[in-house]
Design a protein around this motif. Structure first.
Motif, short mmCIF file in Angstrom:
data_model
loop_
_atom_site.label_atom_id
_atom_site.label_comp_id
_atom_site.label_asym_id
_atom_site.label_seq_id
_atom_site.Cartn_x
_atom_site.Cartn_y
_atom_site.Cartn_z
N GLN A 1 0.81 -1.21 0.00
CA GLN A 1 0.00 0.00 0.00
C GLN A 1 0.85 1.26 0.00
N ALA A 2 2.00 1.24 0.65
CA ALA A 2 2.88 2.42 0.67
C ALA A 2 3.35 2.77 -0.74
N LYS A 3 3.70 1.75 -1.51
CA LYS A 3 4.15 1.97 -2.90
C LYS A 3 3.00 2.50 -3.75
N ILE A 4 1.81 1.98 -3.55
CA ILE A 4 0.64 2.45 -4.29
C ILE A 4 0.37 3.92 -3.98
N ASP A 5 0.41 4.27 -2.71
CA ASP A 5 0.17 5.66 -2.31
C ASP A 5 1.23 6.59 -2.90
N GLU A 6 2.48 6.14 -2.91
CA GLU A 6 3.57 6.94 -3.47
C GLU A 6 3.35 7.20 -4.97
N LYS A 47 6.65 9.80 -14.46
CA LYS A 47 6.99 9.70 -15.87
C LYS A 47 7.18 8.24 -16.24
N VAL A 48 6.67 7.86 -17.40
CA VAL A 48 6.80 6.50 -17.91
C VAL A 48 7.80 6.50 -19.05
N GLN A 87 0.39 9.60 -5.56
CA GLN A 87 0.78 10.99 -5.26
C GLN A 87 1.62 11.56 -6.40
N ALA A 88 2.55 10.77 -6.93
CA ALA A 88 3.38 11.23 -8.04
C ALA A 88 2.54 11.50 -9.28
N ILE A 89 1.54 10.67 -9.55
CA ILE A 89 0.65 10.89 -10.70
C ILE A 89 -0.14 12.18 -10.52
#
Length: 110
Positions: free
Chosen positions: A69-74, A85-86, A77-79
């Protein structure tokens, strides 16, 4: 030629013995006749240290959450900040590598 199934006996049962049981019964009969007893044979199972390690790894994996979940939230937030950036070439290479692993093929990495 017809078979009359009405005259067959249905209530009788015939005991079935395995070759091992027959041998054990024969040996037991011989031992009784000789006045000696045969030792009781037992089966045993031993689990290797590798199996213990796999069991330990499996229980550790089961205790981990399915989602980071921490990675998902990060990433969310970046999006929303417009900072995510992809790299399309890297994404395409990762998809190709994943597909080849699924198919058992190898992809040359450059």
């Amino acid at each position: 030629m017809a078979i009359n199934i009405n005259k067959l006996k249905t209530a009788t049962s015939t005991p079935v013995h395995t070759a091992r049981q027959a041998k054990e019964n024969h040996e037991a009969g011989n031992a009784k006749a000789q006045g000696t007893s045969t030792p009781v044979k037992t089966d045993s199972v031993s689990i290797t240290s590798q199996a213990h390690g796999l069991q330990s790894a499996q229980s550790k994996m089961a205790s981990l959450p399915d989602v980071n979940q921490a990675k998902i939230d990060e990433i969310k937030q970046a999006i929303s900040d417009g900072k995510y950036k992809v790299d399309p070439e890297k994404l395409a290479a990762n998809i190709a590598n994943f597909e080849s692993e699924l198919n058992g093929l190898s992809v040359n990495k450059e």
